[in-house]
Structures are given as C-alpha cells and as structure tokens.
Design a protein around this motif. Structure first.
Motif, PDB file in Angstrom:
ATOM      1  N   UNK A  68      -4.890   6.587  -7.608  1.00  0.00           N
ATOM      2  CA  UNK A  68      -4.905   7.837  -6.626  1.00  0.00           C
ATOM      3  C   UNK A  68      -4.919   7.488  -5.163  1.00  0.00           C
ATOM      4  N   UNK A  69      -3.513   8.330  -4.172  1.00  0.00           N
ATOM      5  CA  UNK A  69      -3.359   7.951  -3.070  1.00  0.00           C
ATOM      6  C   UNK A  69      -3.417   9.000  -2.102  1.00  0.00           C
ATOM      7  N   UNK A  70      -4.327   8.158  -1.666  1.00  0.00           N
ATOM      8  CA  UNK A  70      -4.729   9.571  -0.256  1.00  0.00           C
ATOM      9  C   UNK A  70      -3.954  10.323   0.676  1.00  0.00           C
ATOM     10  N   UNK A  71      -3.127   9.100   0.292  1.00  0.00           N
ATOM     11  CA  UNK A  71      -1.651   9.665   1.617  1.00  0.00           C
ATOM     12  C   UNK A  71      -0.349   9.934   0.969  1.00  0.00           C
ATOM     13  N   UNK A  72      -0.783  10.630  -0.531  1.00  0.00           N
ATOM     14  CA  UNK A  72       0.442  11.122  -1.385  1.00  0.00           C
ATOM     15  C   UNK A  72       1.994  10.869  -1.092  1.00  0.00           C
ATOM     16  N   UNK A  73       2.110   9.281  -2.064  1.00  0.00           N
ATOM     17  CA  UNK A  73       3.346   9.273  -1.535  1.00  0.00           C
ATOM     18  C   UNK A  73       4.166  10.150  -2.220  1.00  0.00           C
ATOM     19  N   UNK A  93       1.753   7.275 -13.679  1.00  0.00           N
ATOM     20  CA  UNK A  93       2.331   7.217 -12.281  1.00  0.00           C
ATOM     21  C   UNK A  93       3.560   7.372 -11.333  1.00  0.00           C
ATOM     22  N   UNK A  94       4.457   7.883 -11.493  1.00  0.00           N
ATOM     23  CA  UNK A  94       5.768   7.968 -11.743  1.00  0.00           C
ATOM     24  C   UNK A  94       5.348  10.119 -10.950  1.00  0.00           C
ATOM     25  N   UNK A  95       4.771  10.763 -11.902  1.00  0.00           N
ATOM     26  CA  UNK A  95       4.611  11.938 -11.913  1.00  0.00           C
ATOM     27  C   UNK A  95       6.256  12.952 -12.152  1.00  0.00           C
ATOM     28  N   UNK A  96       7.386  12.119 -11.733  1.00  0.00           N
ATOM     29  CA  UNK A  96       8.147  12.448 -12.104  1.00  0.00           C
ATOM     30  C   UNK A  96       9.686  12.280 -12.721  1.00  0.00           C
ATOM     31  N   UNK A  97      10.180  13.296 -13.868  1.00  0.00           N
ATOM     32  CA  UNK A  97      10.950  12.132 -14.825  1.00  0.00           C
ATOM     33  C   UNK A  97      11.604  11.282 -13.901  1.00  0.00           C
ATOM     34  N   UNK A  98      12.457  11.212 -12.908  1.00  0.00           N
ATOM     35  CA  UNK A  98      13.498  10.530 -12.174  1.00  0.00           C
ATOM     36  C   UNK A  98      12.988   9.221 -11.812  1.00  0.00           C
ATOM     37  N   UNK A  99      11.745   8.918 -11.554  1.00  0.00           N
ATOM     38  CA  UNK A  99      10.799   8.237 -11.520  1.00  0.00           C
ATOM     39  C   UNK A  99      10.672   6.993 -12.095  1.00  0.00           C
ATOM     40  N   UNK A 100      10.636   7.622 -13.067  1.00  0.00           N
ATOM     41  CA  UNK A 100      10.347   6.726 -14.946  1.00  0.00           C
ATOM     42  C   UNK A 100      10.760   5.463 -15.395  1.00  0.00           C
ATOM     43  N   UNK A 101      12.311   5.510 -14.792  1.00  0.00           N
ATOM     44  CA  UNK A 101      12.953   4.513 -15.168  1.00  0.00           C
ATOM     45  C   UNK A 101      12.712   2.998 -14.538  1.00  0.00           C
TER      46      UNK A 101
END
Ligand code: PEP
Ligand code: MN
Length: 368
Positions: free
Chosen positions: A174-179, A209-217
């Motif tokens: 969990x990231x309180x700073x929402x990166x 971790x990514x939460x979005x498809x484009x970050x997975x790689x």
C-alpha cells in the motif's frame, strides 16, 4: 540492520517446481466469474506450455461490500474441469478455515494466502491448523503494508503446520502517496526476505503491483532481473468485462506476447568463459571493497581524534555548517564521477550518523 540467514525447513524449489525449470509461471483470472469465462481463459492460457498453474479467485476479498465477492464453491467444480481438460494445476486464494477445507475437498493443487489475510495472524493460524497433515503447496503473498515481520510470521505459521512446499509472492505494498503503481514494489523488502531465507522461492505478481496492463512488462522484467523465481499474472478472456481488476488483466494472447518479450535469466551459468570473467571481475570488487574498508578505518580514526579535540575544547559534536558543507561538496564530487545523487546523499548520511555515534560514545566514556 542485522541480517541473519536462516534455512527454512522447506523442500528445495527445484525438487517440486511444476515448471521443472528455474521459474514458475502462474496465470488466470482475478476471479472465476462464469464456467464459460474460466474454461475459455484456461484454453487460451494452456496454449502456452510454459504456464503450468491456473489461478482463479473463488472468494474475492473486496475493500467495499456489494461488489463482486466471488462465486464460491461452485467455481471449484470449474477448476476441476481445467485440471482435467487442460492438464493445468490449479490455485485459489483461501482466507479462512472454510475456504481451506473446501479447496482441499475439491482437489485444488496449490493454495495462496492473500495480502489482506497475511496481515492477520489469527486467520493465518486458522488456515495453518486445517493444513496440518497435508502436503499441499502454499503461496503466501506479502501483507498489504510494508511489514516484513508479518510476512515472515505468516510463512513460519504455515511451515510450522508441516507444509514444506512454500512460495512467497511479492504483490507490492500500500502506498499512501499513490504513485504510478497500484501498489509500491519496495523491492528491498522481498530482497531482504530472500536474504534472510535464501532457500525460499519468491514469485512476483506484477498485476497487483502495476494495476494497469501497460506497466506489467517493466515490473515483470525487473523482478526477473532481481532473481525472482516466477510470475503470477492475471489473465481474462475479456479483460474489459472482468468483474474485478479489469484494468490489469491481459487476454491470454497478450499474455503470450508479454512472456515472449521477457528475458528469463538464469541464476548461474555453466559457460566456462563467462564464469572465468565473472570470477575475475568479482576479485576486483573484493579488492576494491578491502581498500574501501581500510579507507573507512582511517576515516574513523580521524573522526575519533576530532572527537577528542572537541571534548578537550568543550565544543559540541554536531556542527550544522560543517555537515552542510560536507554534504554539498560530496554530492557535487559524486555527480562529477557519475554517481547517483540519492546514493551519494544516503552514503554521506550513513557516514555522518556513524561519526556522531562514535564521537558521542567517546564523550560519554571520558565523562564517566
Ligand atoms: C488477487 O490475487 O486477486 C488478490 C486479491 O490479490 P492480493 O491479495 O495481492 O490483493
Ligand atoms: Mn486481482
């Protein structure tokens, strides 16, 4: 930080990894939604013979009520079909005694404990108690918050129930700073876990971790570069229509594509030339480190002299102006030498803290 290496009493990963290689690949939907969705997704995934384990959440831990909370026991019958028709092993998340009993009853091959359960020692113990006397493999995700001790505690509870096939799953924190990431990777935490338990396999879950498809790689590649031993990736036949985690799921085809673009590194090589060169380079590092230690020793001796001198002249240890000047000039010099600014800053801070500690000790000693 004192790192104590421990051998967890578990089977070496190579002895039971269904992939029979250095890496384990797990894929499947965030949640089992319908029999059709499960079967179509499994069919797509099974085309890639490297993927040995099919995941699907049957009970979904949702942050808020009234959202999709999983299909429950009937989904376990769909997973039976996946085993039979596609030869895949299956894994589901269990969060309590009832889930665990049902998963065992329906012949699920591997269990996983989710991030929201790892945080609760009561729940983990409840699961561990049901597992006594079985030898089902268990994967333990990191707790939601960056608390390594909780993660270790959950692993120990499962191990002490007699389970000897254990995997840790890194799914971010969990990231309180929402990166940019849904959950901050904080790579240093799984690395520390691995340093404490060298024989514990760690698998990365880039989807959460990514939460979005484009970050997975990029996340998946980084985990492999760091020596993690596998990937768990969410895949859904129609990701846009998924009832949970729609933005991070890949179609089985995109998953194939992603896997083909990743570089799976070996933890070691049998190539003689490579090993010789690595050996030589490591020798140079050993020598440089020894030189660095000697320099640090000399530096500390001078620090002690300064401490004595300050004491004799009744001057305080911490001198703000001097510290600012050191930091500024060292960062400047580091940048000149192409060193990372943050690294130089952290290194100087560490040196400074140690210098203050040593001088403090010295003052107390001479005063008493
Ligand atoms: C999941 O794997 O779908 C899940 C709920 O993950 P986590 O426990 O990592 O949030
Ligand atoms: Mn999910």
């Amino acid at each position: 930080m004192h790192i104590i290496k421990k051998e967890l009493e578990i089977l070496p990963f190579n002895d039971w990894n269904p992939n029979k290689s250095e890496h384990l690949l797990i894929a499947g939907p965030c949640g089992a939604e319908t029999e059709e969705q499960v079967m179509q997704t499994a069919e797509g995934i099974a085309k890639n013979k490297q993927i040995k384990v099919f995941r699907a959440g049957i009970w979904k831990p949702r942050t808020r009520p009234n959202s999709f909370e999983g299909v429950g026991e009937k989904g376990l019958r769909w997973l039976k079909r996946v085993q039979k028709e596609h030869g895949l092993l299956t894994t589901v998340e269990v969060a309590n005694k009832e889930h665990t009993e049902l998963a065992l009853k329906h012949g699920v091959d591997i269990l996983w404990i989710g991030a929201r359960t790892t945080v609760n020692p009561f729940s983990v113990q409840e699961i561990a108690d049901v597992l006594k006397g079985t030898d089902i493999p268990v994967m333990i995700k990191n707790p939601v918050h960056p608390d390594l001790q909780l993660w270790i505690g959950a692993i120990e509870r499962i191990q002490q129930a007699g389970i000897n096939k254990i995997i840790a799953i890194h799914r971010g924190f969990h990231d309180p700073h929402k990166g940019v990431y849904r959950n901050a990777p904080l790579w240093e935490i799984p690395i520390e876990l691995k340093t404490i338990f060298p024989n514990l396999p760690v698998v990365c879950d880039p989807s959460h971790i990514g939460g979005k498809r484009n970050l997975l790689k990029e996340i998946a590649q980084k985990s492999l570069d760091l020596g993690m031993q596998g990937l768990m990736i969410e895949s859904h036949i129609h990701p846009q229509q998924a009832l949970s985690d729609a933005q991070q799921q890949l179609t089985p085809d995109s998953l194939q594509q992603l896997l083909s673009e990743l570089l799976f590194r070996q933890t070691s090589s049998t190539d003689k030339k490579f090993n010789n060169k690595l050996h030589n380079l490591r020798n140079i590092i050993d020598e440089l480190d020894e030189e660095m230690m000697l320099l640090l020793q000399k530096r500390m001796e001078i620090i002690e002299q300064i401490g004595e001198y300050k004491k004799d002249n009744n001057v305080s240890i911490f001198q703000l102006d001097r510290w600012r000047e050191i930091l500024k000039s060292r960062i400047h010099s580091g940048i000149d030498k192409k060193l990372d600014k943050d690294f130089v800053e952290k290194f100087c801070q560490l040196l400074h803290e140690e210098s203050i500690r040593v001088q403090n000790e010295l003052m107390n000693k001479t005063e008493n």
